[in-house]
Design a protein around this motif. Structure first.
Motif, mmCIF file in Angstrom:
data_model
loop_
_atom_site.group_PDB
_atom_site.id
_atom_site.type_symbol
_atom_site.label_atom_id
_atom_site.label_comp_id
_atom_site.label_asym_id
_atom_site.label_seq_id
_atom_site.Cartn_x
_atom_site.Cartn_y
_atom_site.Cartn_z
ATOM 1 N N HIS A 1 -8.626 4.169 0.791
ATOM 2 C CA HIS A 1 -9.254 4.220 -0.561
ATOM 3 C C HIS A 1 -10.463 3.517 -0.496
ATOM 4 O O HIS A 1 -11.484 3.646 -1.246
ATOM 5 C CB HIS A 1 -8.287 3.782 -1.690
ATOM 6 C CG HIS A 1 -8.763 3.942 -2.814
ATOM 7 N ND1 HIS A 1 -9.458 3.207 -3.858
ATOM 8 C CD2 HIS A 1 -8.694 5.476 -3.683
ATOM 9 C CE1 HIS A 1 -9.974 3.698 -4.791
ATOM 10 N NE2 HIS A 1 -9.442 4.986 -4.770
ATOM 11 N N ALA B 1 -1.716 3.659 -7.420
ATOM 12 C CA ALA B 1 -1.932 3.719 -5.919
ATOM 13 C C ALA B 1 -1.661 4.818 -5.378
ATOM 14 O O ALA B 1 -2.231 5.516 -4.452
ATOM 15 C CB ALA B 1 -0.882 2.746 -5.336
ATOM 16 N N TYR B 2 -0.824 5.719 -6.074
ATOM 17 C CA TYR B 2 -0.483 6.969 -5.479
ATOM 18 C C TYR B 2 -1.630 7.761 -5.891
ATOM 19 O O TYR B 2 -1.896 8.682 -4.904
ATOM 20 C CB TYR B 2 0.800 7.516 -6.234
ATOM 21 C CG TYR B 2 1.585 8.727 -5.698
ATOM 22 C CD1 TYR B 2 2.507 8.496 -4.770
ATOM 23 C CD2 TYR B 2 1.225 10.118 -5.973
ATOM 24 C CE1 TYR B 2 3.138 9.822 -4.151
ATOM 25 C CE2 TYR B 2 1.669 11.280 -5.678
ATOM 26 C CZ TYR B 2 2.789 11.043 -4.710
ATOM 27 O OH TYR B 2 3.391 12.134 -4.148
ATOM 28 N N LYS B 3 -2.299 7.857 -6.955
ATOM 29 C CA LYS B 3 -3.399 8.570 -6.986
ATOM 30 C C LYS B 3 -4.416 8.190 -6.055
ATOM 31 O O LYS B 3 -5.308 9.087 -5.636
ATOM 32 C CB LYS B 3 -3.989 8.608 -8.597
ATOM 33 C CG LYS B 3 -3.152 9.174 -9.584
ATOM 34 C CD LYS B 3 -3.567 8.897 -10.770
ATOM 35 C CE LYS B 3 -2.903 9.747 -12.064
ATOM 36 N NZ LYS B 3 -3.225 9.449 -13.358
ATOM 37 N N GLN B 4 -4.671 7.054 -5.567
ATOM 38 C CA GLN B 4 -5.605 6.605 -4.768
ATOM 39 C C GLN B 4 -5.377 7.249 -3.561
ATOM 40 O O GLN B 4 -6.097 7.533 -2.660
ATOM 41 C CB GLN B 4 -5.624 5.042 -4.592
ATOM 42 C CG GLN B 4 -5.994 4.177 -6.061
ATOM 43 C CD GLN B 4 -6.129 2.832 -5.784
ATOM 44 O OE1 GLN B 4 -5.680 2.284 -4.776
ATOM 45 N NE2 GLN B 4 -6.664 2.139 -6.694
ATOM 46 N N ALA B 5 -4.180 7.089 -3.047
ATOM 47 C CA ALA B 5 -3.800 7.640 -1.676
ATOM 48 C C ALA B 5 -4.065 9.148 -1.856
ATOM 49 O O ALA B 5 -4.262 9.821 -0.637
ATOM 50 C CB ALA B 5 -2.364 7.444 -1.493
ATOM 51 N N SER C 1 -3.856 4.004 0.039
ATOM 52 C CA SER C 1 -4.079 3.330 -1.027
ATOM 53 C C SER C 1 -4.752 1.985 -0.955
ATOM 54 O O SER C 1 -4.662 1.448 0.194
ATOM 55 C CB SER C 1 -3.018 3.088 -2.325
ATOM 56 O OG SER C 1 -2.140 2.138 -1.957
ATOM 57 N N ARG D 1 0.859 -1.001 -0.044
ATOM 58 C CA ARG D 1 0.027 -0.052 -0.081
ATOM 59 C C ARG D 1 0.942 1.312 -0.142
ATOM 60 O O ARG D 1 1.819 1.158 0.675
ATOM 61 C CB ARG D 1 -0.753 0.040 1.105
ATOM 62 C CG ARG D 1 -1.897 -1.037 1.224
ATOM 63 C CD ARG D 1 -2.859 -0.980 2.289
ATOM 64 N NE ARG D 1 -3.836 -2.059 2.760
ATOM 65 C CZ ARG D 1 -5.159 -1.870 2.371
ATOM 66 N NH1 ARG D 1 -5.602 -0.603 1.968
ATOM 67 N NH2 ARG D 1 -5.915 -2.864 2.207
#
Length: 533
Positions: A432, A411-415, A400, A307
């Motif tokens: 997320h 994952a970076y965008k989700q975080a 994420s 994550r």
């Protein structure tokens, strides 16, 4: 060992004879002092062997001798040496009885033994004891240094425990026990973690004495680290107070462990630079290159679901001031990972901290627990908080979903999305998965969304305010029934032709067609945003 009355009595050149207090000759002697004052107590510090000839004493008066001896004992005098053949041919019975009554050792000094010889004997014994202590201290220092080079911190602890005939424990920056020597001391070391936490709150260098708790040990705590903020702590448990040689050993251990800690900080900084490079490669879609750079340092972390955690705090203090929430979070996460034997990648990015940690691992769990503690503390202080700082001064964390190296950028965008939601909702920690499990409607509470909704629907509200119709309610009913005229008209209690007329008026006033699904979606969300007030 320092000189004792027994060692002086056994000194063949002094020829001293014990006349009272035979059972108290093992007491240490700090100094030998001659005084003929009727009351020498103001000049005593405790631990002295007092030497007299009774020049100004009525040594045959029982009452006077009882008072004299009682005052000496109260001042901490450990023994009384009486020179015979000077003013008295033998020690008066009144003085012997008084000494016996108070338990004060009384030594008979023969005429041929000058007081100076006794003082020299005491001084020589003290010097010899100090030399032995210094020699033992240097030997301990050499042994500790050897262990630091060959056995690391664990070797230093083992050597220190042996030198002080007790136990030693090392704590990390979070206050958790890292290592103990001997191993049986682990439970004792864990009992004083609260004391270690209090020590960490003080600027370094700091020390304190604990206990003995439950009649066990006397424990000394010492902070480790060259900066103002302690990086670690050392505990030393012994049955009694430390002697000179033991003190040398402890100070040497503090220096060596501090050096090890600071060297670890330099290595840690290098690891962070490598971690930053690995992270950039992952985000650039180059997982193979990231694995090659990570090598054994982070390689295992990239082979399993992980994550991405992003934390922000606008109110950042100097790292050594003890007030930086991101530094605190980094320490908690790294310590948890180290205890669990996990790899973790921690990259500071200005006002942001990025963490790549194994899914379901101790680091992610510790992050959530730390955020919960921060959120609870924030809730308790909410009423009295200075509003000038605002929510931007608080710690916010976004996490994420579990991903692999190929999906690191996603994952970076989700975080970041979770972080944004946490900031808007006034939360500390948002995962997320929570976004997908919840509803989109709470997101409409944003001021920009409300302003858009008010602007979009203002003309309809103004029309209804004139009493010429109920367009807003009609639009809400029609949209809620997915454009079914009969069902929506029944909900409103009007004829369907009336509802058709109202919808044409909505299109005329707004200048938009209700046949466009995007228009219907925007109008529905606008109605939801305005009704949230």
């Amino acid at each position: 060992m320092p000189p004792t009355l027994a060692s002086l009595v056994h000194h063949s050149a002094l020829k001293l004879t014990v006349r009272a207090g035979e059972d108290r000759l093992d007491v240490p002697v700090r100094w030998a002092h001659a005084s003929e004052l009727a009351d020498p107590v103001p000049y005593m510090e405790g631990g002295e062997l007092l030497l007299i000839t009774a020049l100004k004493l009525d040594a045959e008066d029982p009452g006077a001798m009882r008072r004299y001896v009682k005052r000496l004992v109260g001042a901490g005098v450990v023994g009384l040496g009486f020179a015979v053949g000077v003013n008295y041919e033998e020690i008066p019975k009144a003085l012997v009885d008084a000494a016996e009554g108070e338990g004060l050792p009384l030594l008979e000094v023969p005429r041929r033994t000058p007081f100076l010889a006794i003082s020299k004997a005491v001084s020589a014994a003290i010097a010899a004891d100090q030399y032995r202590a210094v020699t033992a201290g240097f030997a301990a220092q050499r042994e500790l240094t050897k262990q630091a080079l060959t056995g690391g911190p664990e070797g230093v602890l083992s050597a220190l425990a042996s030198q002080v005939d007790g136990w030693a424990a090392l704590y990390d920056a979070s206050g958790a026990v890292v290592a103990t020597a001997p191993e049986w001391a682990t439970r004792r070391a864990a009992r004083i973690t609260a004391d270690v936490e209090r020590l960490r709150e003080r600027p370094a260098p700091a020390s304190s004495v604990v206990g003995p708790p439950d009649n066990e040990d006397r424990v000394e705590l010492h902070s480790l680290g060259a900066g103002r903020r302690p990086r670690a702590a050392l505990a030393v448990g012994t049955a009694a107070a430390l002697g000179t040689a033991e003190r040398y050993a402890v100070h040497s251990a503090i220096a060596l462990l501090t050096l090890t800690t600071e060297r670890s900080r330099s290595l840690h900084a290098a690891e962070q630079r490598i971690g930053a490079a690995v992270l950039r490669m992952l985000l650039a879609g180059e997982p193979d290159h990231a694995r090659a750079v990570a090598g054994h340092l982070y390689g295992g972390l990239l082979d399993a679901p992980f994550r991405l955690i992003i934390a922000e705090s606008a109110a950042r203090a100097a790292a050594d001031a003890g007030g930086d929430p991101l530094a605190g979070l980094a320490e908690i996460v790294e310590s948890a990972a180290a205890r669990a034997g996990e790899a973790v990648l921690v990259v500071p990015e200005g006002e942001r901290l990025v963490v790549l940690a194994a899914d379901g691992g101790a680091a992610v769990t510790a992050c959530g627990e730390y955020a919960a503690v921060v959120e609870a503390a924030r809730g308790g202080a909410e009423a009295g908080r200075d509003t000038a700082g605002g929510e931007e001064d608080e710690l916010v964390v976004g996490v994420s979903a579990p991903v692999g190296p190929i999906a690191a950028a996603a994952a970076y965008k989700q975080a970041e999305q979770a972080l944004s939601v946490a900031r808007r909702r006034g939360r500390v920690f948002v995962g997320h998965e929570q976004l997908a499990a919840g509803s989109v409607l709470p997101l409409l509470a944003d001021d920009a969304v409300k302003a858009f909704a008010d602007g979009l629907l203002r003309a309809l509200y103004e029309h209804d305010a004139t009493g010429r119709g109920d367009l807003v309610a009609s639009l809400r009913a029609w949209l809620s029934r997915h454009g079914q005229w009969d069902a929506a008209a029944a909900d409103l209690g009007v004829h369907r032709h009336t509802l058709r007329y109202r919808m044409r008026r909505v299109e005329e006033i707004l200048g938009r067609s209700l046949d466009d699904p995007d228009v219907r979606m925007e109008l529905w969300l606008a109605l939801k945003a305005t009704s949230a007030d």
